[in-house]
Design a protein around this motif. Structure first.
Motif, PDB file in Angstrom:
ATOM      1  N   LYS A 117      53.777  42.849  38.818  1.00  0.00           N
ATOM      2  CA  LYS A 117      54.001  43.576  37.574  1.00  0.00           C
ATOM      3  C   LYS A 117      54.769  44.889  37.702  1.00  0.00           C
ATOM      4  O   LYS A 117      55.421  45.308  36.754  1.00  0.00           O
ATOM      5  CB  LYS A 117      52.639  43.909  36.928  1.00  0.00           C
ATOM      6  CG  LYS A 117      51.741  42.715  36.677  1.00  0.00           C
ATOM      7  CD  LYS A 117      52.154  41.963  35.436  1.00  0.00           C
ATOM      8  CE  LYS A 117      51.328  40.688  35.318  1.00  0.00           C
ATOM      9  NZ  LYS A 117      51.638  39.906  34.156  1.00  0.00           N
ATOM     10  N   THR A 177      55.534  40.990  31.362  1.00  0.00           N
ATOM     11  CA  THR A 177      54.310  40.304  30.953  1.00  0.00           C
ATOM     12  C   THR A 177      53.972  39.197  31.943  1.00  0.00           C
ATOM     13  O   THR A 177      52.827  38.876  32.173  1.00  0.00           O
ATOM     14  CB  THR A 177      54.523  39.682  29.562  1.00  0.00           C
ATOM     15  OG1 THR A 177      55.029  40.698  28.710  1.00  0.00           O
ATOM     16  CG2 THR A 177      53.226  39.165  29.003  1.00  0.00           C
ATOM     17  N   TYR A 178      54.997  38.610  32.521  1.00  0.00           N
ATOM     18  CA  TYR A 178      54.781  37.520  33.474  1.00  0.00           C
ATOM     19  C   TYR A 178      55.005  38.044  34.883  1.00  0.00           C
ATOM     20  O   TYR A 178      55.210  39.232  35.085  1.00  0.00           O
ATOM     21  CB  TYR A 178      55.694  36.351  33.096  1.00  0.00           C
ATOM     22  CG  TYR A 178      55.383  35.863  31.708  1.00  0.00           C
ATOM     23  CD1 TYR A 178      54.337  34.980  31.483  1.00  0.00           C
ATOM     24  CD2 TYR A 178      56.082  36.359  30.607  1.00  0.00           C
ATOM     25  CE1 TYR A 178      54.001  34.574  30.206  1.00  0.00           C
ATOM     26  CE2 TYR A 178      55.758  35.959  29.320  1.00  0.00           C
ATOM     27  CZ  TYR A 178      54.718  35.069  29.124  1.00  0.00           C
ATOM     28  OH  TYR A 178      54.388  34.686  27.858  1.00  0.00           O
ATOM     29  N   HIS A 179      54.966  37.132  35.846  1.00  0.00           N
ATOM     30  CA  HIS A 179      55.051  37.569  37.241  1.00  0.00           C
ATOM     31  C   HIS A 179      56.482  37.841  37.665  1.00  0.00           C
ATOM     32  O   HIS A 179      57.349  36.966  37.522  1.00  0.00           O
ATOM     33  CB  HIS A 179      54.452  36.502  38.158  1.00  0.00           C
ATOM     34  CG  HIS A 179      52.971  36.388  38.004  1.00  0.00           C
ATOM     35  ND1 HIS A 179      52.224  35.462  38.690  1.00  0.00           N
ATOM     36  CD2 HIS A 179      52.109  37.091  37.263  1.00  0.00           C
ATOM     37  CE1 HIS A 179      50.963  35.603  38.354  1.00  0.00           C
ATOM     38  NE2 HIS A 179      50.858  36.580  37.488  1.00  0.00           N
TER      39      HIS A 179
ATOM     40  N   GLU B  39      45.596  35.220  37.356  1.00  0.00           N
ATOM     41  CA  GLU B  39      46.601  34.594  36.514  1.00  0.00           C
ATOM     42  C   GLU B  39      47.333  33.538  37.323  1.00  0.00           C
ATOM     43  O   GLU B  39      47.806  33.814  38.418  1.00  0.00           O
ATOM     44  CB  GLU B  39      47.586  35.667  36.031  1.00  0.00           C
ATOM     45  CG  GLU B  39      48.242  35.318  34.729  1.00  0.00           C
ATOM     46  CD  GLU B  39      49.030  36.491  34.174  1.00  0.00           C
ATOM     47  OE1 GLU B  39      49.885  36.265  33.326  1.00  0.00           O
ATOM     48  OE2 GLU B  39      48.776  37.628  34.600  1.00  0.00           O
ATOM     49  N   LEU B  42      52.996  30.490  36.280  1.00  0.00           N
ATOM     50  CA  LEU B  42      53.544  29.826  35.089  1.00  0.00           C
ATOM     51  C   LEU B  42      54.501  28.716  35.512  1.00  0.00           C
ATOM     52  O   LEU B  42      54.551  27.659  34.896  1.00  0.00           O
ATOM     53  CB  LEU B  42      54.257  30.860  34.216  1.00  0.00           C
ATOM     54  CG  LEU B  42      54.757  30.366  32.854  1.00  0.00           C
ATOM     55  CD1 LEU B  42      53.620  29.856  32.001  1.00  0.00           C
ATOM     56  CD2 LEU B  42      55.488  31.482  32.115  1.00  0.00           C
ATOM     57  N   SER B 141      48.705  34.946  28.008  1.00  0.00           N
ATOM     58  CA  SER B 141      49.150  36.058  28.830  1.00  0.00           C
ATOM     59  C   SER B 141      50.125  36.959  28.105  1.00  0.00           C
ATOM     60  O   SER B 141      50.450  38.011  28.583  1.00  0.00           O
ATOM     61  CB  SER B 141      49.777  35.521  30.098  1.00  0.00           C
ATOM     62  OG  SER B 141      50.710  34.548  29.760  1.00  0.00           O
ATOM     63  N   ASP B 142      50.590  36.554  26.974  1.00  0.00           N
ATOM     64  CA  ASP B 142      51.628  37.351  26.342  1.00  0.00           C
ATOM     65  C   ASP B 142      51.220  37.859  24.973  1.00  0.00           C
ATOM     66  O   ASP B 142      52.042  38.177  24.148  1.00  0.00           O
ATOM     67  CB  ASP B 142      52.910  36.526  26.209  1.00  0.00           C
ATOM     68  CG  ASP B 142      54.121  37.425  26.079  1.00  0.00           C
ATOM     69  OD1 ASP B 142      54.000  38.604  26.461  1.00  0.00           O
ATOM     70  OD2 ASP B 142      55.147  36.968  25.599  1.00  0.00           O
TER      71      ASP B 142
END
Lengths: 447, 213
Positions: A117, A177-179, B39, B42, B141-142
């Motif tokens: 992040k 927001t994602y990796h 997490e 994705l 997650s968003d």
């Protein structure tokens, strides 16, 4: 001319830095990224425990003229700490996903390191002098009452033991927001991009509270999500050009001059699928795990699960070169899917002159391909081969038929020993290979 | 090597079907197996779901769904799965899904719509599995922060919810209870989260079938 292969055969294990004993396999010690700086003088590794270790090239010694000089630990620091996202009730791992060096501008070195992040800019600087003779503090270190200081004293610089300091200079947080899977410093040396699964942001190195979103592939309805961004990189010379790869095996080249939001690519690189090799795993194995521009900027290389491809930026419909990394695994895809290895993200790298490429495999094997002769070699990173002056012997995996002497059968490969991260010195034939929690540095033999 | 008569071809086909079942089963297992509190990737989830979709498509086109249809349908009239029309897409809860009043909250226990929201009566264990599975697909997650706070509801403390609340501590089998709830709520009131649960429920059934077959 197979000069390169000869070189490879003479690649010599000169150093085997065992950062940690092979017996104590602490998960935190697993190396998660390896990167040489622009001159090759420094080599940085990041690990699962959030640490960055920097190695420095020592000058050649007269006693051992056969060695170019070793790499010794220069600085170690904790770059990222584990965090907890309270809103999502999720842990944020401290693992360093990527390290990128900035071109050196002065005596200090700068690098970017990122976990899932947060990206941090670190300054690594040396100090071998200390200012002494202040009269502002008393012996206990407490500030003295200014009224009691009656004389002006100019401190003097005194020599001291060399100290290497790493200090965080900028923290770029809260933009992903994602990796985060990639960071890449732009050729303007002022900006860099960071990519996560669905978005790419452009940052200025001096500004931490703002970034520009340049790619966003997140569908309005997440049910429609079928593709993610797997890697991204800036062009080495044209600061307006960058590429990103996807889980569907395609690469998009974008021009930031075209629009602020680069949702529409300028070029789209894709190789048509071979219907004869279609299987349930086709999409998974075509997912691109790494993309790297050549130093010249003319080509780019992509790594998918079974192969490495070199693309000419001027030809979008197919790669100009395709190298099989471990084709013998095609018949094993079902078990590799079962044990999750099929999702491993292998990286790839160019040598300094773009004439050879390197990428990892299983069983601590790594592969090198000579682009001119189209010859390839499989080498093994092991403690055996890392003894000084030991020459790396080519390894061979038997592919069907009778196994010859010195060959290893596909069934006896160790899939827990994987080489995901490798780096090639920008000028010399020196390579760094991360094998789980060991770092191996090999160099070409000097006659 | 393959062209040695029908029998060989048939066995090839059987191999293919067998492998397909194996891949399908593993896919579902991988999507459900979750690591608490972490997490998931994705990329991995998207690849798994695309594989599931591909298998679903193939099964639909060669009609192999029919062969499994009868016994299971008899056993459980609720299991749409066998007809292979599992919405593999995502265990339901996409953001922007117009059906539900709001996306499922990250904190289902604080979920606050006054409309009958299934998440209120979620057993704790269901919640964790669900959110993990859903996280695997990236849906939660968003969420914008606003959404989360908008959803905070105090109605869970109201007496009318106590019955539903009593489900919370008892979850031994996630899905068994879920069925009770789904049925009592009735399909008409099914919101996003509910359909999500049903989907997961169905995935679970498929798994069972595959494992047993």
């Amino acid at each position: 001319m197979n000069l390169y292969i000869n070189c490879f055969n003479r690649f010599m294990g000169c150093l085997g830095y065992l950062l940690n004993s092979a017996l104590s396999l602490f998960p935190a010690d697993i190396i998660s990224t390896v990167e040489f700086n622009y001159s090759g003088e420094l080599l940085a590794t990041g690990d699962k425990g959030g640490r960055v270790v920097i190695f420095q090239h020592e000058q050649e010694s007269k006693n051992r003229p056969h060695l170019r000089g070793e790499y010794n630990v220069y600085s170690t620091f904790q770059s990222h700490e584990p965090e907890f996202d309270y809103l999502k009730s999720l842990e944020i791992e401290e693992k360093i996903n990527k390290i990128r060096w900035l071109p050196q501008q002065n005596a200090a070195h700068f690098l970017l390191s990122t976990n899932d992040k947060t990206i941090k800019l670190w300054k690594i600087s040396e100090r071998d002098k200390r200012a002494e003779g202040y009269n502002l503090k008393d012996e206990d270190g407490r500030l003295r009452d200014p009224f009691r200081i009656t004389s002006l004293r100019v401190p003097v610089l005194m020599p001291m033991d060399l100290m290497v300091e790493a200090s965080p200079r900028r923290i770029f947080a809260n933009a992903h927001t994602y990796h985060i899977n990639s960071i890449s410093v732009n050729s303007d040396h002022e900006t860099y991009l960071s990519a996560d699964d669905l978005r790419i942001n452009l940052w200025h190195l001096e500004i931490t509270d703002r970034s520009f979103n340049i790619v966003d592939i997140k569908p309005a309805n997440m049910e429609e999500l079928t593709e993610v961004i797997t890697a991204a990189e800036c062009h080495p010379h044209q600061c307006n050009v960058f590429v990103y790869s996807s889980s569907k095996g395609t690469i998009r080249l974008c021009d930031m001059r075209a629009a602020a939001l680069c949702d529409r690519h300028s070029k789209f690189f894709e190789e048509p699928e071979d219907p004869s090799s279609r299987s349930f795993f086709s999409e998974i194995i075509s997912s691109i795990s790494d993309v790297k521009f050549s130093h010249s900027g003319r080509y780019m290389m992509t790594r998918d699960y079974l192969s490495v491809k070199v693309w000419d930026l001027n030809m979008e419909n197919r790669p100009v070169e395709t190298y099989q990394v471990h084709e013998y695994l095609r018949s094993k895809l079902c078990s590799l899917y079962e044990n999750d290895c099929i999702f491993d993200k292998f990286e790839c790298c160019w040598n300094g002159s773009d004439s050879a490429i390197m990428t990892g495999s299983y069983n601590n094997f790594f592969r090198m391909f000579d682009r001119n002769t189209r010859r390839d070699i499989t080498l093994e990173a092991s403690r055996e081969s890392s003894k000084p002056r030991a020459t790396l012997k080519p390894r061979k995996v038997s592919t069907g038929g009778k196994r010859k002497k010195d060959e290893i059968s596909v069934d006896s490969l160790d899939f827990n020993k994987k080489i995901l991260h490798t780096a090639w010195h920008p000028k010399d034939n020196v390579i760094a290979v991360a094998a789980t929690n060991n770092l191996y540095i090999f160099q070409d033999k000097i006659n | 090597m393959l062209g040695r008569g029908v029998k060989r071809k048939w066995s090839c086909l059987e191999d293919h079907v067998q492998q397909r079942q194996l891949v399908l089963g593993l896919c579902l297992e991988k999507l459900q197996r979750c690591q608490a509190g972490v997490e998931l990737s994705l990329r991995r989830s998207v690849l798994l779901i695309n594989t599931l979709r591909q298998i679903q498509e193939e099964m639909r086109s060669d009609g192999s769904d029919a062969q499994f249809d009868t016994p299971l349908d008899a056993a459980d009239p609720d299991s749409r799965l066998l007809r292979c029309d599992i919405p593999v897409t995502c265990p339901g809860c996409a953001e922007g899904d117009k059906e539900g009043p709001s996306p499922p909250s990250v904190l289902p226990s604080l979920d606050t719509n006054s409309s009958p929201s299934p998440s209120k009566s979620l057993p704790a264990a269901t919640h964790s599995t669900l959110s993990d599975a859903v996280n695997a697909v990236g849906y939660l997650s968003d969420l914008a922060l606003d959404d989360i706070f908008e959803d905070i509801d105090t109605s869970m403390y109201e007496t009318s919810d106590l019955v539903a609340g009593s489900f919370w501590p008892v979850s031994v089998s996630l899905w068994a209870e879920e069925e009770v709830k789904v049925r009592s709520a009735g399909p008409a009131s099914a919101g996003t989260l509910q359909s999500c649960l049903m989907d997961l429920n169905e995935l679970d059934h498929i798994m069972e079938i595959l494992v047993k077959s």
